[in-house]
Structure formats: C-alpha cells, structure tokens
Scaffold this active site. Structure first.
Site, PDB file in Angstrom:
ATOM      1  N   TYR A  45       0.853  -1.208   0.000  1.00  0.00           N
ATOM      2  CA  TYR A  45       0.000   0.000   0.000  1.00  0.00           C
ATOM      3  C   TYR A  45       0.877   1.242   0.000  1.00  0.00           C
ATOM      4  O   TYR A  45       1.833   1.329   0.757  1.00  0.00           O
ATOM      5  CB  TYR A  45      -0.896   0.015   1.250  1.00  0.00           C
ATOM      6  CG  TYR A  45      -2.359  -0.032   0.859  1.00  0.00           C
ATOM      7  CD1 TYR A  45      -2.935   1.046   0.188  1.00  0.00           C
ATOM      8  CD2 TYR A  45      -3.141  -1.136   1.117  1.00  0.00           C
ATOM      9  CE1 TYR A  45      -4.265   1.006  -0.209  1.00  0.00           C
ATOM     10  CE2 TYR A  45      -4.466  -1.186   0.722  1.00  0.00           C
ATOM     11  CZ  TYR A  45      -5.020  -0.107   0.066  1.00  0.00           C
ATOM     12  OH  TYR A  45      -6.327  -0.153  -0.336  1.00  0.00           O
ATOM     13  N   GLU A  47      -0.456   4.868  -0.562  1.00  0.00           N
ATOM     14  CA  GLU A  47      -1.245   6.092  -0.802  1.00  0.00           C
ATOM     15  C   GLU A  47      -0.366   7.324  -0.689  1.00  0.00           C
ATOM     16  O   GLU A  47       0.419   7.456   0.247  1.00  0.00           O
ATOM     17  CB  GLU A  47      -2.391   6.175   0.204  1.00  0.00           C
ATOM     18  CG  GLU A  47      -3.552   5.291  -0.175  1.00  0.00           C
ATOM     19  CD  GLU A  47      -4.706   5.400   0.814  1.00  0.00           C
ATOM     20  OE1 GLU A  47      -4.661   6.248   1.698  1.00  0.00           O
ATOM     21  OE2 GLU A  47      -5.637   4.592   0.680  1.00  0.00           O
ATOM     22  N   ASP A 190      -6.036  13.612 -25.577  1.00  0.00           N
ATOM     23  CA  ASP A 190      -6.139  12.217 -25.139  1.00  0.00           C
ATOM     24  C   ASP A 190      -5.602  11.374 -26.288  1.00  0.00           C
ATOM     25  O   ASP A 190      -6.293  11.129 -27.278  1.00  0.00           O
ATOM     26  CB  ASP A 190      -7.603  11.878 -24.837  1.00  0.00           C
ATOM     27  CG  ASP A 190      -7.774  10.417 -24.410  1.00  0.00           C
ATOM     28  OD1 ASP A 190      -6.837   9.624 -24.612  1.00  0.00           O
ATOM     29  OD2 ASP A 190      -8.851  10.088 -23.889  1.00  0.00           O
ATOM     30  N   THR A 216      -3.571   6.194 -22.300  1.00  0.00           N
ATOM     31  CA  THR A 216      -3.572   4.874 -21.685  1.00  0.00           C
ATOM     32  C   THR A 216      -2.236   4.235 -22.043  1.00  0.00           C
ATOM     33  O   THR A 216      -1.559   4.656 -22.983  1.00  0.00           O
ATOM     34  CB  THR A 216      -4.725   3.996 -22.224  1.00  0.00           C
ATOM     35  OG1 THR A 216      -4.677   4.001 -23.648  1.00  0.00           O
ATOM     36  CG2 THR A 216      -6.076   4.499 -21.757  1.00  0.00           C
ATOM     37  N   LYS A 219      -2.442   0.374 -25.141  1.00  0.00           N
ATOM     38  CA  LYS A 219      -2.844   0.249 -26.544  1.00  0.00           C
ATOM     39  C   LYS A 219      -1.579   0.214 -27.423  1.00  0.00           C
ATOM     40  O   LYS A 219      -0.814  -0.737 -27.299  1.00  0.00           O
ATOM     41  CB  LYS A 219      -3.788   1.397 -26.906  1.00  0.00           C
ATOM     42  CG  LYS A 219      -5.070   1.385 -26.056  1.00  0.00           C
ATOM     43  CD  LYS A 219      -6.077   2.388 -26.532  1.00  0.00           C
ATOM     44  CE  LYS A 219      -7.382   2.281 -25.773  1.00  0.00           C
ATOM     45  NZ  LYS A 219      -7.396   3.007 -24.498  1.00  0.00           N
ATOM     46  N   ARG A 225      -2.367  -2.502 -18.647  1.00  0.00           N
ATOM     47  CA  ARG A 225      -3.504  -1.587 -18.540  1.00  0.00           C
ATOM     48  C   ARG A 225      -3.118  -0.507 -17.539  1.00  0.00           C
ATOM     49  O   ARG A 225      -2.550  -0.794 -16.491  1.00  0.00           O
ATOM     50  CB  ARG A 225      -4.746  -2.329 -18.051  1.00  0.00           C
ATOM     51  CG  ARG A 225      -5.058  -3.572 -18.839  1.00  0.00           C
ATOM     52  CD  ARG A 225      -6.473  -4.019 -18.653  1.00  0.00           C
ATOM     53  NE  ARG A 225      -7.327  -3.274 -19.545  1.00  0.00           N
ATOM     54  CZ  ARG A 225      -7.450  -3.524 -20.858  1.00  0.00           C
ATOM     55  NH1 ARG A 225      -6.780  -4.511 -21.419  1.00  0.00           N
ATOM     56  NH2 ARG A 225      -8.228  -2.792 -21.610  1.00  0.00           N
TER      57      ARG A 225
HETATM   58  C1  LIG Z   1      -9.290   7.826 -26.363  1.00  0.00           C
HETATM   59  C2  LIG Z   1      -9.537   7.015 -25.129  1.00  0.00           C
HETATM   60  N1  LIG Z   1      -9.520   7.606 -23.941  1.00  0.00           N
HETATM   61  C3  LIG Z   1      -9.747   6.925 -22.805  1.00  0.00           C
HETATM   62  C4  LIG Z   1      -9.992   5.577 -22.830  1.00  0.00           C
HETATM   63  C5  LIG Z   1     -10.346   4.891 -21.554  1.00  0.00           C
HETATM   64  O1  LIG Z   1      -9.426   3.992 -21.149  1.00  0.00           O
HETATM   65  P1  LIG Z   1      -9.801   2.767 -20.167  1.00  0.00           P
HETATM   66  O2  LIG Z   1     -10.585   1.812 -20.958  1.00  0.00           O
HETATM   67  O3  LIG Z   1      -8.454   2.299 -19.731  1.00  0.00           O
HETATM   68  O4  LIG Z   1     -10.575   3.359 -19.023  1.00  0.00           O
HETATM   69  C6  LIG Z   1     -10.006   4.913 -24.051  1.00  0.00           C
HETATM   70  C7  LIG Z   1     -10.269   3.459 -24.099  1.00  0.00           C
HETATM   71  O5  LIG Z   1     -10.790   2.903 -24.990  1.00  0.00           O
HETATM   72  C8  LIG Z   1      -9.787   5.647 -25.231  1.00  0.00           C
HETATM   73  O6  LIG Z   1      -9.831   5.060 -26.436  1.00  0.00           O
END
Ligand SMILES: Cc1ncc(COP(=O)(O)O)c(C=O)c1O
Length: 431
Positions: A45, A47, A190, A216, A219, A225
């Site tokens: 842990y 935090e 993003d 993320t 991918k 993950r």
């Molecule tokens: C552009 C984008 N942002 C955020 C996410 C969210 O990620 P997670 O599925 O890990 O919560 C995704 C997932 O598909 C995504 O394609």
C-alpha cells in the site's frame, strides 16, 4: 496449478495465439511487462506520492514510481508526469476535476463521431457532473472545425478535449490550439490510441500545442492496462498550480492506493518504447493499417480502420463481428459517422493492426488478412437487421446460431488458425 483460473488463462492464451486480434485498442505485452505486472509489488500500500506516503515501507516503491515518472518525462519531453491512474477513464476524470469546477463546460468529440465516453458522452461522469458540449465530424468523416469553433465561441468551454477512439485520420493540434486560445480554454489531448504512433514519429506530437496529455498505456504503447497524465511547459505556464491540482484529483479525489505492480510494468514498457526497435514497430503498424485499409477499399492514416458495411446490407455491425469471430478474427462493431441504422445496432466495424504487428506481421500478411475479412463479409449478405426494433434481439440470436453452423466460416477459421499459429506470441512464446 491448483486454481481453475490457470486452465482458463491457458484457454485464452490459445485464443490469442491462434486468432487474429484486430481490436485496435489491444496489443500483446512482453514477457518483462508481464513479469512486473505479476510481481510481489501488488502486496504494498502506498497512498500518496514518492516521499509523501501515508504508509511506511515505501522506499523501494518510491524509487519505482520516480523511475516510471522520469521515463515518461523523457519519452514525451514534458516537465511533469503522473503514473498512478488505474486506467484511462479515471485519468480523464482526474484531469477534468483538476481543470474544472463541477458544472463547468467541457467540450469533446461526440461518441458517434469517434470520441470517447469520458469526453462528454451522455451517462458518463463528464456530462453528469460537468456540462458537456460535443463537436462532430463532417460528411468527409473529418473533424468539422467550423462547427467546433462556433460551438466554442458560443459556450466558452473551460476545457477542450482533442482525442479520439474511432478516427482513422491524423489530428491537427495547431487548429485546436487556435480555437482554444480564442476562448481561453485549457486544451487537453487524449492520445490513448495513437501514443505509439507519436513516439514512433509517425504522427505529430501534441506536446508543443496542448496543456495536458492523457494516454492509456495498454494500446499502441504496448504496456499494461493503466494511464499516464502529462503536463507540458505550456500547461505549467497556463496554470502553475496544475501539478498539485492533478495530484489532489487522483488522491484523495478519485483513488486510494496506487497499483505498484502496474506502475512497475508501465516503467518496463516505457523502457521498451525508448528503444529504436519501437520506432520500427510504430512505423510498421501504420504501414500495415494503410495496406489493410486499401485492400478493404478505404483509407487509414493511423493504426485503425473504420469500415462501413452498408454495401452488405442494413445495420450489419453485429453480424460482421459475429461472423468474423467465428472465423477467428476479432474486431468490434462500431457506429459510423451519420449512422444510418442505430447506435445500438451499428453499421460498421472497427479494426486495427497494433496487435498483429507486434506478432511480426507485415504488408503482405495484411493482404491475406483482408482477403479473409472480405470472404467472411460475403457470408453476412442478406442478414439485414430488421427495421422493427422489437424483432432485433431474436433476429441476432438466430444469426449467431446460423453463423456458428456456417461451413465456409469454419473453413476460413482453420486457415486463420494455421496462419496465426505460425507467428510467435509475446509473453507466451518468449520471442
Ligand atoms: C481515447 C480514449 N480515452 C480513454 C480511454 C479509456 O481507457 P480505459 O478503458 O483504460 O478506461 C479509451 C479506451 O478505450 C480511449 O480510447
């Protein structure tokens, strides 16, 4: 091996090895990433943040998290990085909470135009606790900057998202910046889907243009993950308090203890992404997608293809996903811009090349894969979605049974299994 789970993991490993995994947000991680992810670090842990933990015994965990943060900063050339978000959605929640007060206006690409849930979709936190305004794509399927600018001027959002989840074109961050500046909005990229392409130099980096970035890690980056939040020089200048705001949004705002095993695995994947071989991988992902798109009669400037199935019939997304699954090819049904059927029974599929490229497939293999996909799609002709909504569920149940019995699909599956099985699978075959 005592648990039933290990038998099921072996079953899933077989599926992943002998099928063609073409969901564009998926990939195969390396043995080293798996080792870190399955390590004893899960026991601890922690935090708080390095040097500022709520619990004792974190001297090693601090080193691991600092290392992951340093690698992220190096890889993207940014002054600040955060690696504790459990996944992309909570990371986007943290950014939104750090930048906006509840009820303030957030703009993002509509889900139906290829945006993500967390960028302001109905039923998501981003439109429940904030006021969401969505921009869309035009008839050419590209972002409609005229509409975006008009909406921004009208609503004066606090924050604008630039990021996509089903969009086969490159993004023009400069144009987004200009509009964000006109209304004094924080611009957040993003890049979850295209991180690998950015690292590989295939796509332009948003770092010079945006204030904050979320990606993320699972991918095109090929990590576990998880997610990272990055702040650019521009972002720090815009709000010198932003680092503290993001930290407080992560904990105590949203999360508790970080997943240290996940942080360590992210660090391993960042080490891998810093190697020259990763650039080659990223370039091949894009080359493969371009060939696959061409063979399927469309275009891609990214790692993914959004394929319209209207030439096969009405509302064919489900039928295509099921038929391809029967043939050992995994894709997902997806709405297409201007969806003619229904968001629940869409007219397209989304597929991509990151995972197949990790397994070593090249352009000539994509030609073969495309020919199987086209053969499979021939099998769904005449399986049009009923116009009457109440008939759709039962119809699709019957379609599944029919496709499961289809001899042509069984034959293609055998060929696919033979082909896919020849390519080693990272994490299992130790390539
Ligand atoms: C552009 C984008 N942002 C955020 C996410 C969210 O990620 P997670 O599925 O890990 O919560 C995704 C997932 O598909 C995504 O394609």
């Amino acid at each position: 091996m005592s648990s039933k789970v290990f038998k099921l993991i072996a079953e899933e490993a077989h599926r992943q090895k002998y099928g063609l995994e073409m969901i564009p947000s998926e990939n195969y991680v390396s043995k080293d990433v798996l080792r870190a992810l399955g390590s004893i670090l899960t026991n601890k842990y922690s935090e708080g943040f390095p040097g500022r933990r709520y619990y004792g015994g974190n001297e090693v965990i601090d080193k691991i998290e600092n290392y992951a943060v340093d690698l992220a900063k190096e890889l993207f050339g940014v002054p600040a990085a955060f690696v504790q978000s459990y996944s992309g959605s909570p990371a986007n929640q943290a950014i939104t909470m750090a930048v906006c007060e509840p009820g303030e206006i957030v703009m993002g690409l509509a889900l139906s135009s290829g945006g993500h849930l967390t960028h302001g979709a109905k039923l998501n936190f981003s439109s429940i606790f904030f006021k969401a305004v969505n921009y869309t794509v035009g008839e050419d399927w590209k972002i409609n900057f005229g509409e975006l600018e008009a909406l921004a001027k009208k609503h004066k959002p606090k924050m604008i998202w630039v990021g996509t989840t089903a969009y086969p074109f490159k993004l023009d961050y400069k144009k987004f910046r200009k509009i964000a500046d006109e209304v004094n909005a924080t611009l957040v990229a993003d890049i979850s889907h295209i991180t690998g392409l950015i690292i590989g130099g295939v796509h332009e980096s948003p770092v010079p243009y945006v204030d904050i970035i979320m990606t993320t890690t699972h991918k095109t980056l090929r990590g576990p993950r998880g997610a990272m939040i990055l702040v650019t020089d521009r972002g720090l200048k815009r709000d010198p308090e932003i680092k503290g705001k993001i930290e407080r949004a992560i904990i105590p705002g949203i999360q508790g203890g970080p997943h240290n095993h996940q942080t360590a695995a992210i660090a391993v994947s960042l080490e891998e992404a810093l190697k020259p071989s990763f650039k080659k991988y990223a370039a091949q992902v894009a080359k493969n997608a371009a060939v696959l798109a061409r063979e399927l009669g469309t275009v891609s400037e990214t790692h993914l293809i959004l394929l319209t199935l209207t030439e096969y019939g009405y509302g064919m997304g489900y039928q295509a996903q099921y038929a391809l699954e029967e043939a050992g090819i995994t894709v997902n049904k997806n709405t297409i811009p201007g969806e003619p059927a229904s968001p629940f029974y869409p007219s397209g599929i989304r597929l991509g090349t990151p995972a197949l490229t990790t397994r070593g497939m090249k352009e000539k293999d994509m030609v073969k894969v495309a020919s199987w996909i086209k053969m499979v799609l021939e099998e769904i002709r005449s399986l049009d979605l009923p116009e009457e909504q109440e008939k759709r569920k039962d119809f699709l149940k019957e379609v599944r049974v029919k496709l499961h019995q289809n001899k042509n699909l069984k034959k293609i599956r055998k060929e696919v299994e033979k082909f896919a099985g020849k390519f080693p699978m990272p994490g299992v075959d130790d390539i």
